[in-house]
Design an enzyme around this catalytic site. Structure first.
Site, PDB file in Angstrom:
ATOM      1  N   ILE A  17      53.300  35.604  30.876  1.00  0.00           N
ATOM      2  CA  ILE A  17      52.485  34.487  30.161  1.00  0.00           C
ATOM      3  C   ILE A  17      51.473  34.999  29.532  1.00  0.00           C
ATOM      4  O   ILE A  17      50.954  34.052  28.500  1.00  0.00           O
ATOM      5  CB  ILE A  17      52.116  33.495  31.420  1.00  0.00           C
ATOM      6  CG1 ILE A  17      51.766  32.265  30.947  1.00  0.00           C
ATOM      7  CG2 ILE A  17      50.997  34.045  32.394  1.00  0.00           C
ATOM      8  CD1 ILE A  17      51.755  31.053  31.785  1.00  0.00           C
ATOM      9  N   ASP A  40      46.563  35.143  37.490  1.00  0.00           N
ATOM     10  CA  ASP A  40      45.153  35.015  37.623  1.00  0.00           C
ATOM     11  C   ASP A  40      44.728  36.466  37.197  1.00  0.00           C
ATOM     12  O   ASP A  40      43.823  36.604  36.202  1.00  0.00           O
ATOM     13  CB  ASP A  40      44.753  34.540  39.009  1.00  0.00           C
ATOM     14  CG  ASP A  40      43.246  33.696  38.801  1.00  0.00           C
ATOM     15  OD1 ASP A  40      42.933  33.721  37.641  1.00  0.00           O
ATOM     16  OD2 ASP A  40      42.825  33.467  39.840  1.00  0.00           O
TER      17      ASP A  40
END
Ligand code: AR6
Length: 178
Positions: A17, A40
């Protein structure tokens, strides 16, 4: 795989991503917005320290499960990072599906509010938070399809699935739902 809904579209893509060039990139965050592993870790590593500096300043209380908050995107190509907090899976009887749907929906609302035309989602909650991927895929895709059918704004929604297993689960769920 791609499905068109009015002037909007939903796409499935296998990849990382942090490579995305959508207007908004969604982070799979925790409620303290403290950073961590998985998506994250990758977003903060590649986006640089400006992202955490901003979330610390703007959201000292963090973000509740089932919601999301927005920040700039630092060194990422996106304009915004939307930090979404999905539920930890604990068997399915603790409103996990409702909380997961609420997190996706809030991200979509924030994207539209910030004039984004495209948004990339990871598969929220299906890594460290252990939500079964096939069930999470159905909740995620149903929420996005419902939102795109309701909203006036054209939006390209891209799910970026890290591995072939996750891609397969999302593709099967999308064939069932679309
Ligand atoms: N690009 C796309 N997908 C990825 C990437 C990547 N770079 N890296 C992992 N995935 P997770 P969660 C996939 O654990 O379950 C963190 O520590 C991964 O294979 O990132 O919502 C946070 O700080 C999985 O399918 O998010 C929180 O404490 C999916 O992304 C907690 O983990 C989500 O995995 C959040 O857990």
């Amino acid at each position: 795989m791609r499905v068109e809904i009015g002037r909007s579209a939903l796409e499935l893509h296998q990849g990382d991503i942090t490579d995305e060039t959508t207007d908004a990139t969604v982070n799979a965050a925790n409620s303290r917005l403290a950073g961590g592993g998985g998506v994250d870790g990758a977003i903060h590593r590649r986006g640089g320290p400006a992202i955490m500096a901003e979330t610390d300043a703007r959201y000292p209380e963090g973000c509740p499960t089932g919601s999301a908050v927005v920040s700039g995107a630092g060194d990422l190509a996106a304009r915004y990072v939307i930090h979404a907090v999905g539920p930890v899976w604990s068997g399915g009887n603790r409103s996990e599906a409702d909380l997961l749907a609420a997190a996706y929906r809030r991200c979509l609302e924030l994207a539209v509010d910030h004039d984004c035309r495209s948004i990339a989602f990871p598969s929220l909650s299906t890594g460290a938070y252990c939500y079964p991927t096939d069930q999470a895929a159905r909740v995620a895709l149903r929420t996005v399809l419902d939102f795109l059918r309701e909203t006036e704004e054209p939006l390209r929604v891209r799910f970026v699935l890290f591995d072939q297993g996750a891609y397969g689960a999302y593709a099967a769920a999308l064939e069932e739902l679309a």
